[in-house]
Write a protein that holds these residues in place. Sequence first.
Motif, PDB file in Angstrom:
ATOM      1  N   GLY A 139       0.889  -1.630  -0.057  1.00 35.37           N
ATOM      2  CA  GLY A 139       0.254  -0.181   0.080  1.00 35.37           C
ATOM      3  C   GLY A 139       0.890   1.166   0.108  1.00 35.37           C
ATOM      4  O   GLY A 139      -0.119   2.616  -0.100  1.00 35.37           O
ATOM      5  N   LEU A 140       2.071   1.261  -0.205  1.00 31.30           N
ATOM      6  CA  LEU A 140       2.906   2.016  -0.070  1.00 31.30           C
ATOM      7  C   LEU A 140       4.150   1.764  -0.733  1.00 31.30           C
ATOM      8  O   LEU A 140       4.897   0.777  -0.670  1.00 31.30           O
ATOM      9  N   ARG A 141       3.958   2.795  -1.477  1.00 31.57           N
ATOM     10  CA  ARG A 141       6.340   2.282  -2.302  1.00 31.57           C
ATOM     11  C   ARG A 141       6.906   4.046  -2.197  1.00 31.57           C
ATOM     12  O   ARG A 141       6.060   4.954  -2.067  1.00 31.57           O
ATOM     13  N   VAL A 142       7.832   3.431  -1.622  1.00 30.36           N
ATOM     14  CA  VAL A 142       8.635   4.670  -0.760  1.00 30.36           C
ATOM     15  C   VAL A 142      10.705   4.647  -2.066  1.00 30.36           C
ATOM     16  O   VAL A 142      10.638   3.603  -2.281  1.00 30.36           O
TER      17      VAL A 142
ATOM     18  N   ASP B 285      24.685   9.106  -9.029  1.00 37.03           N
ATOM     19  CA  ASP B 285      22.818   8.847  -8.779  1.00 37.03           C
ATOM     20  C   ASP B 285      22.424   7.501  -8.294  1.00 37.03           C
ATOM     21  O   ASP B 285      22.103   6.474 -10.000  1.00 37.03           O
ATOM     22  N   TYR B 286      21.659   7.366  -7.878  1.00 38.46           N
ATOM     23  CA  TYR B 286      20.723   6.182  -7.109  1.00 38.46           C
ATOM     24  C   TYR B 286      19.405   6.399  -7.225  1.00 38.46           C
ATOM     25  O   TYR B 286      19.026   7.711  -6.527  1.00 38.46           O
ATOM     26  N   THR B 287      18.243   5.617  -6.992  1.00 39.50           N
ATOM     27  CA  THR B 287      17.223   5.762  -6.357  1.00 39.50           C
ATOM     28  C   THR B 287      16.653   4.196  -6.169  1.00 39.50           C
ATOM     29  O   THR B 287      17.052   3.316  -6.869  1.00 39.50           O
ATOM     30  N   VAL B 288      16.234   3.953  -5.020  1.00 38.50           N
ATOM     31  CA  VAL B 288      15.899   2.929  -3.913  1.00 38.50           C
ATOM     32  C   VAL B 288      14.594   3.014  -4.292  1.00 38.50           C
ATOM     33  O   VAL B 288      13.951   4.223  -3.842  1.00 38.50           O
ATOM     34  N   LEU B 289      13.777   1.905  -4.990  1.00 38.87           N
ATOM     35  CA  LEU B 289      12.162   1.372  -4.692  1.00 38.87           C
ATOM     36  C   LEU B 289      12.073   1.093  -3.731  1.00 38.87           C
ATOM     37  O   LEU B 289      12.517  -0.452  -3.348  1.00 38.87           O
ATOM     38  N   THR B 290      11.332   0.670  -2.620  1.00 40.82           N
ATOM     39  CA  THR B 290      10.837  -0.824  -1.367  1.00 40.82           C
ATOM     40  C   THR B 290       9.160   0.113  -1.632  1.00 40.82           C
ATOM     41  O   THR B 290       8.859   0.673  -1.898  1.00 40.82           O
TER      42      THR B 290
ATOM     43  N   PHE C 109       5.790   1.167   7.116  1.00 40.88           N
ATOM     44  CA  PHE C 109       7.549   1.345   7.308  1.00 40.88           C
ATOM     45  C   PHE C 109       7.929   2.252   8.156  1.00 40.88           C
ATOM     46  O   PHE C 109       9.232   2.230   8.409  1.00 40.88           O
ATOM     47  N   ARG C 110       7.379   3.484   9.058  1.00 37.59           N
ATOM     48  CA  ARG C 110       7.790   4.359   9.698  1.00 37.59           C
ATOM     49  C   ARG C 110       8.808   3.265  10.345  1.00 37.59           C
ATOM     50  O   ARG C 110       9.323   3.926  11.174  1.00 37.59           O
TER      51      ARG C 110
ATOM     52  N   MET D  89      13.431  11.834   0.289  1.00 40.29           N
ATOM     53  CA  MET D  89      12.339  10.863  -0.525  1.00 40.29           C
ATOM     54  C   MET D  89      11.174  11.376  -0.266  1.00 40.29           C
ATOM     55  O   MET D  89       9.988  12.176  -0.324  1.00 40.29           O
ATOM     56  N   GLN D  90      10.598  10.556  -1.313  1.00 39.28           N
ATOM     57  CA  GLN D  90       9.000  10.590  -1.492  1.00 39.28           C
ATOM     58  C   GLN D  90       8.310   9.567  -0.880  1.00 39.28           C
ATOM     59  O   GLN D  90       8.376   8.002  -1.342  1.00 39.28           O
ATOM     60  N   LEU D  91       7.165   9.356  -0.140  1.00 36.58           N
ATOM     61  CA  LEU D  91       6.499   8.455  -0.429  1.00 36.58           C
ATOM     62  C   LEU D  91       5.041   8.409  -1.149  1.00 36.58           C
ATOM     63  O   LEU D  91       4.045   9.231  -1.350  1.00 36.58           O
TER      64      LEU D  91
END
Length: 111
Positions: free
Chosen positions: A7-10, A55-60, A68-69, A93-95
Amino acid sequence: MTAAAPGLRVLLRIRILPGHEAEFEELWLSHSRTVRTFSDNHGQQLLRLSGEPGDYTVLTDWTDEPAFRAFERSPEQQAYLRRLWPMRAGGEMQLLEPLHECSRELQEENR
């Protein structure tokens, strides 16, 4: 019993100091094994901006924001961050709330 749908992509954009890229990638890969042990984690990816070595992007993907918190406050994540910060030049970071997914597998299921 099936696992809860993410329900959440970070989305984490991170800039690594020059010369620390390989060290960061090794650290991330090692930590990814720990992240997988959290039942509310549904997957993760490490991506690099084409032509930009630092320059990296991490998706979780996570069950929800509270999960997540809780992960963010975990001793495992705090230990990772202590190792990451000295090689980090910046980031954000973006949620994100997943709304729709269109993949080849989903298209074939709906045929």
